[in-house]
Design an enzyme around this catalytic site. Structure first.
Site, PDB file in Angstrom:
ATOM      1  N   ASP A   1      27.408  64.934 -88.073  1.00 31.35           N
ATOM      2  CA  ASP A   1      26.525  65.238 -89.192  1.00 31.35           C
ATOM      3  C   ASP A   1      27.189  64.768 -90.483  1.00 31.35           C
ATOM      4  O   ASP A   1      28.177  65.336 -90.945  1.00 31.35           O
ATOM      5  CB  ASP A   1      26.234  66.738 -89.277  1.00 31.35           C
ATOM      6  CG  ASP A   1      25.147  67.005 -90.314  1.00 31.35           C
ATOM      7  OD1 ASP A   1      24.649  66.046 -90.924  1.00 31.35           O
ATOM      8  OD2 ASP A   1      24.788  68.177 -90.511  1.00 31.35           O
TER       9      ASP A   1
HETATM   10  C1  BGC Z   1      22.355  67.601 -92.721  1.00 29.50           C
HETATM   11  C2  BGC Z   1      21.617  67.081 -91.507  1.00 29.50           C
HETATM   12  C3  BGC Z   1      20.946  65.773 -91.819  1.00 29.50           C
HETATM   13  C4  BGC Z   1      21.970  64.793 -92.363  1.00 29.50           C
HETATM   14  C5  BGC Z   1      21.410  63.427 -92.660  1.00 29.50           C
HETATM   15  C6  BGC Z   1      23.221  66.551 -93.375  1.00 29.50           C
HETATM   16  O1  BGC Z   1      23.702  66.981 -94.583  1.00 29.50           O
HETATM   17  O2  BGC Z   1      23.141  68.710 -92.339  1.00 29.50           O
HETATM   18  O3  BGC Z   1      20.705  68.044 -91.065  1.00 29.50           O
HETATM   19  O4  BGC Z   1      20.320  65.274 -90.670  1.00 29.50           O
HETATM   20  O5  BGC Z   1      22.517  65.335 -93.549  1.00 29.50           O
HETATM   21  O6  BGC Z   1      20.577  63.436 -93.739  1.00 29.50           O
END
Ligand code: BGC
Length: 756
Positions: free
Chosen positions: A281
Site C-alpha cells: 500500500d
Molecule cells: C490507501 C489505499 C489506496 C492507495 C492508493 C493508500 O494511501 O491506503 O487504500 O489504494 O493509497 O491510492
C-alpha cells in the site's frame, strides 16, 4: 486444438488456459534480464490524482527502459494509451503495463460510500454497483481497481470505516464476495469480457483494528479474534477469486504487514490456497523503516521474501531485489516468482493479446457517467439510506407548502460523492437543494439558507479538505448565518436540515475523537427545533456519529452517508416518499465515544449487566451511561411496519453433516409497500470458548406489499455454527444453538436446536 478446447468443461478450460499461460510466460521470462524482471515489481504513481505522499520521477524514461510494471492514478483512456504505447513500442520486450486506480464505489458514476452500500443489505445491488464501476473504468483505461476494502471496523473514530462494510464478519464476507464478482465476474466467467477488471482486496490485514481508532496505528489481537471476526472478508474475497491483494500499513503481531511472511505467505497462500499477486500500500514498504524493522535495503529484501510481489511508490522491492540477489539474501527463484505473478495477472486480463484492450475512448465517451448508469446509481443509493427516527410521521413530506432546506451541506455539489471518489467530477453533482427542488415538483416552494459553517474551528475544517474539496467558508458571523436561517425557517412549513460531516471528515487519515455533529451545526439544529416547525435531519456521515440528543429531540432523522453522484435526487426520492427507505445500520451508533468499541456481537462476560439496567455494582458497565447504543446494528425504519411471527425450525436437532431450516412469517402491516431486511442471528450457548451473544448468519431483503405476508427461510449448515477454537481448529461443537430472527440485532423471536 481448437476443437479440443471447445470440448473441455469449465474447470478443464481453466487449466487449459493456465497451461497456455504458463508456456507463454515461460517463454517471455527466458528473454527477460534481471533488471526487466525486477521492473515488473515496480508500481510508480503518475497522473493527476493524488492519494498519498510521495511522487515518482522520470516515469516515462523508466517505462521505456523496462523498469516499470504498472502505473496508477492516471485518468483517461487517451493518457493511459500514451503511457502504454511507451511500454509496448519503446521498451525492449514491449511488455504492457497494468493500470490501477482507486475505483472504490464507482468511477464517474459514483455509488454510496461502501458503508452506505453495506447498509442496503442488498448483495445484488452491491455486485451491480461494482460491475458498473468496472464497465466505466475499463472503457477509460483501467484494468485494476484497489477495491474491495474489507477491513472490519468496530471503532467509528477510525475514518476509514466509511470505506468498509462495518462491524459484522458475515456481512463483510458477503459484500467482499459480491464486490469481487461485480468487478471480475462470477467464478468460471472471470476476465472473459472486456469490461471485467481485476479486484485488489485490501488492506491485508486487520487494518480496521487500529488502536484508539487512530489511522495507521498499532493492531494487536488474538488469533481467535482474527480468524473468527476480522479475517472473514479477506478470506471470502480470496475464495471468490480476487486477482490481487494489498498489504496493510499496520503491524500484525508486531511485524508490519508489508514484511510479514506469516500473513502474506503462510496464511494467504499456504492456508487459503490463493494464487494472485500482492501489492504494497503506497509507501508501505519503505515505511517499515519507521516501524523500526530495517533500513531501506533490509525492508525491500524482507518484503520480497515475505511474499510481496509489487511495490507501490517506494521502489524498494525492485531495486533491493537486485542488490539482495548479489548479496545472496534473495534467490532468483523468489524474484522469478513475483515477476511471474505480475505477468500472470496481465495475461489473465488479456493485456498480452491487446495492450490497449482497456483504452476504448469512443466507448468511454458513451458509457462513462451515462444516463443509464446514473439511473441505477440513483436507485441503489436510495436503498442505502437509513431512517433512524420518524416521530409523528413527519416523513414522507407532502408535495405542497413550503420546505426550508437549511445547513452547510444543503448546497454543496463537492460533498455529495463522498470520500474515495477520485474519478468523479464533483462539481457536476446536483446539490441536495437541486434534488429537492426537482423531485418536489411545482407545488412545493423550496427556500434555502446556509445556517452555519461546517464547524467553528477553522483548523478542523481545513484538516477535512483532502483533495482540495472544501465547502467554502462563509465570511458572515455565526449570528448572521443563524438569523438568516431562522427567518427562512419561519416562512416554511417544514425544515430539512442538511447537517453532519463533510465528505473528507471520514476516509483515510480522517480519524476523530469526537463524533458529535460539529458545534455550530448542532447550535443551528437546536435553534431550528425551537421554531416549533417539524424538522427532518438529513444526516451526512462516513461513520456512526454520536447522536443521542438528536435521537430524542429531532422528530425525523434520515442517515444518508454519502450517497454518490445521484444522492441529491435519491435523498429527495425518499423524503417525498417515492422511495420507501429500507437501509439498515451496518455499524452500531454509540451514545458517546467512551462506549467505543461497541458492537452487537460482543461476548457476554462473567458479569453481564441485566437487560434494561443502566448500572449495577460489580457488573460490566459504566457509572455514567448504560451499555446500550443509540441505534443497534441492523436497525432501520420504514414508512411501513413489519410484524414477525414465531421462529420455526425444520427439526429440533441437527446431525453434524446435516442442515436445518429456520423460518419466520413476516407481514407488512402498514399501508405502503416496503422492503425489510430479515436478519437471522445464532448463538452458540455453550462451547469450549466463550462465544458472542449472537452472530448474524443470514439475511434476506424482501419486498412486501401492504398486508402481504411472506415466509422467509434460512438454511443453517455446519459452517454457520463453526468457529476457531483455542487450538485454532475450525469446529462446530455439539450442544444447544439459539436462532433469533427479526428486523435488527435485538431480534427477540427465537427458537433453539441441538447440534448432535
Ligand atoms: C490507501 C489505499 C489506496 C492507495 C492508493 C493508500 O494511501 O491506503 O487504500 O489504494 O493509497 O491510492
Amino acid at each position: 486444438m481448437l476443437l479440443a478446447a471447445l470440448a473441455l468443461g469449465c474447470s478443464d478450460r481453466q487449466s487449459y488456459r493456465d497451461a497456455k499461460m504458463d508456456a507463454f510466460i515461460d517463454g517471455l521470462m527466458e528473454k527477460m534480464t534481471l533488471e526487466e524482471k525486477a521492473g515488473q515489481l515496480n508500481l510508480p504513481v503518475a497522473g493527476t490524482i493524488v492519494t498519498g505522499e510521495g511522487v515518482s520521477v522520470g516515469v516515462e524514461d523508466r517505462i521505456a527502459n523496462g523498469e516499470v510494471g504498472g502505473l496508477f492514478n492516471v485518468k483517461g483512456a487517451a493518457e493511459i494509451r500514451r503511457y502504454q504505447q511507451i511500454a509496448v513500442e519503446k521498451s525492449r520486450l514491449g511488455i504492457p503495463l497494468i493500470f490501477g486506480m482507486d475505483v472504490i464505489h464507482g468511477y464517474e458514476t459514483v455509488f454510496p460510500i461502501p458503508l452506505g452500500l453495506a447498509a442496503s443489505f442488498d448483495m445484488e445491488a452491491v455486485e451491480q454497483s461494482a460491475h458498473i464501476a468496472a464497465v466505466e473504468a475499463s472503457a477509460d483505461g483501467i484494468a485494476w481497481t484497489f477495491s474491495p476494502m474489507v477491513d472490519l471496523g468496530r471503532d467509528p473514530r477510525w475514518g476509514r470505516v466509511s470505506e468498509g462494510s462495518g462491524e459484522d464478519p458475515y456481512l463483510n464476507a458477503r459484500i467482499a464476495e459480491a464486490m469481487v464478482y461485480g468487478y471480475q465476474g462470477r467464478p468460471g466467467e472471470q476476465f472473459v469480457s472486456k469490461d471485467q477488471i481485476m479486484a485488489c482486496v485490501k488492506h491485508f490485514a486487520l487494518y480496521g483494528g487500529a488502536e484508539a481508532g487512530r489511522d495507521y496505528n498499532t493492531v494487536d489481537m488474538s488469533r481467535q479474534r482474527m480468524f473468527n471476526e476480522y479475517m472473514t472478508g479477506y478470506k471470502a474475497a480470496a475464495d471468490a477469486g480476487a486477482g490481487s491483494f494489498m498489504a496493510s500499513f499496520n503491524v500484525v503481531d508486531d511485524v508490519p504487514a508489508s514484511v510479514n511472511k506469516w500473513l502474506l505467505t503462510d496464511v494467504l497462500r499456504d492456508q487459503w490456497g490463493w494464487d494472485g499477486f500482492v501489492v504494497s500500500d503506497y509507501t508501505g514498504i519503505s515505511e517499515c523503516i519507521l516501524h523500526g524493522v530495517g533500513d531501506y535495503h533490509e525492508v525491500g529484501v524482507r518484503a520480497l521474501n515475505a511474499g510481496m510481489d509489487m511495490d507501490m511508490v517506494a521502489e524498494a522491492l525492485p531495486t533491493q531485489a537486485i542488490v539482495g540477489l548479489k548479496n545472496g539474501e534473495v534467490t532468483m527463484k523468489t524474484i522469478d516468482r513475483a515477476c511471474r505473478r505480475i505477468l500472470e495477472a496481465k495475461y489473465k486480463l488479456g493485456l498480452f493479446d491487446d495492450p490497449y484492450k482497456f483504452c476504448r475512448e469512443q466507448e468511454a465517451a458513451s458509457v462513462v457517467y451515462s444516463a443509464e448508469n446514473r439511473a441505477i446509481a440513483r436507485r441503489i443509493s436510495g436503498e442505502s439510506y437509513v431512517l433512524l427516527r420518524n416521530e409523528g410521521d413527519v416523513l414522507p413530506l407532502d408535495r405542497k407548502g413550503t420546505v426550508a432546506v437549511i445547513g452547510p451541506l444543503a448546497k454543496t455539489a463537492e460533498n455529495m460523492p463522498g470520500t474515495w471518489s477520485v474519478a468523479a467530477q464533483h462539481s457536476r453533482c446536483a446539490t441536495l437543494l437541486d434534488g429537492i427542488k426537482e423531485v418536489a415538483g411545482p407545488d412545493v416552494r423550496v427556500l434555502y439558507a446556509k445556517g452555519s459553517n461546517l464547524c467553528s474551528d477553522y483548523a478542523l475544517e481545513m484538516n477535512s479538505t483532502m483533495f482540495g474539496r472544501e465547502l467554502g467558508r462563509d465570511s458572515r458571523t455565526d449570528r448572521q448565518l443563524l438569523d438568516e436561517a431562522l427567518a427562512v425557517a419561519r416562512r416554511s412549513d417544514v425544515i430539512v436540515a442538511a447537517l453532519g460531516e463533510a465528505s473528507e471528515m471520514s476516509g483515510e487519515s480522517s480519524s476523530r475523537t469526537s463524533l458529535d455533529i460539529p458545534d455550530v451545526q448542532k447550535e443551528l439544529l437546536k435553534a431550528l427545533l425551537k421554531t416549533g416547525k417539524p424538522v427532518v435531519l438529513v444526516l451526512f456521515d462516513g461513520r456512526p456519529l454520536t447522536i443521542e440528543w438528536e435521537s430524542k429531540n429531532v422528530p425525523a432523522i434520515l442517515n444518508v452517508w454519502f450517497g454518490g453522484t445521484e444522492a441529491a435526487y435519491s435523498i429527495a426520492d425518499v423524503l417525498f416518499g417515492d422511495v420507501n427507505p429500507s437501509g439498515k445500520l451496518p455499524m452500531t451508533f454509540p451514545k458517546n465515544v467512551g462506549q467505543i468499541p461497541i458492537y452487537y456481537a460482543h461476548k457476554n462476560t462473567g458479569r453481564p449487566l441485566d437487560e434494561g439496567k443502566w448500572f449495577m455494582k460489580f457488573r460490566s458497565n459504566y457509572l455514567d451511561v448504560d451499555n446500550d447504543p443509540v441505534y443497534p446494528f441492523g436497525y432501520g425504519l420504514s414508512y411501513t411496519t413489519f410484524e414477525y411471527g414465531p421462529v420455526t425450525l425444520s427439526s429440533a436437532s441437527m446431525k453434524p453433516d446435516g442442515k436445518i431450516v429456520a423460518s419466520v412469517k413476516v407481514t407488512n402491516t402498514g399501508s405502503v409497500a416496503g422492503k425489510e431486511v430479515v436478519q437471522m442471528y445464532i448463538r452458540d450457548v455453550k462451547a469450549s470458548s466463550s462465544r458472542p451473544v449472537r452472530e448474524l448468519k443470514g439475511f434476506e431483503k424482501v419486498l412486501l406489499q401492504p398486508g402481504e405476508s411472506r415466509e422467509v427461510s434460512f438454511e443453517i449448515g455446519v459452517d454457520a455454527l463453526s468457529f476457531w477454537n483455542q487450538q485454532m481448529e475450525y469446529v462446530a461443537e455439539p450442544g444447544e444453538f439459539r436462532v433469533y430472527i427479526g428486523g435488527d440485532s435485538r431480534a427477540t423471536a427465537e427458537a433453539s436446536f441441538e447440534l448432535l
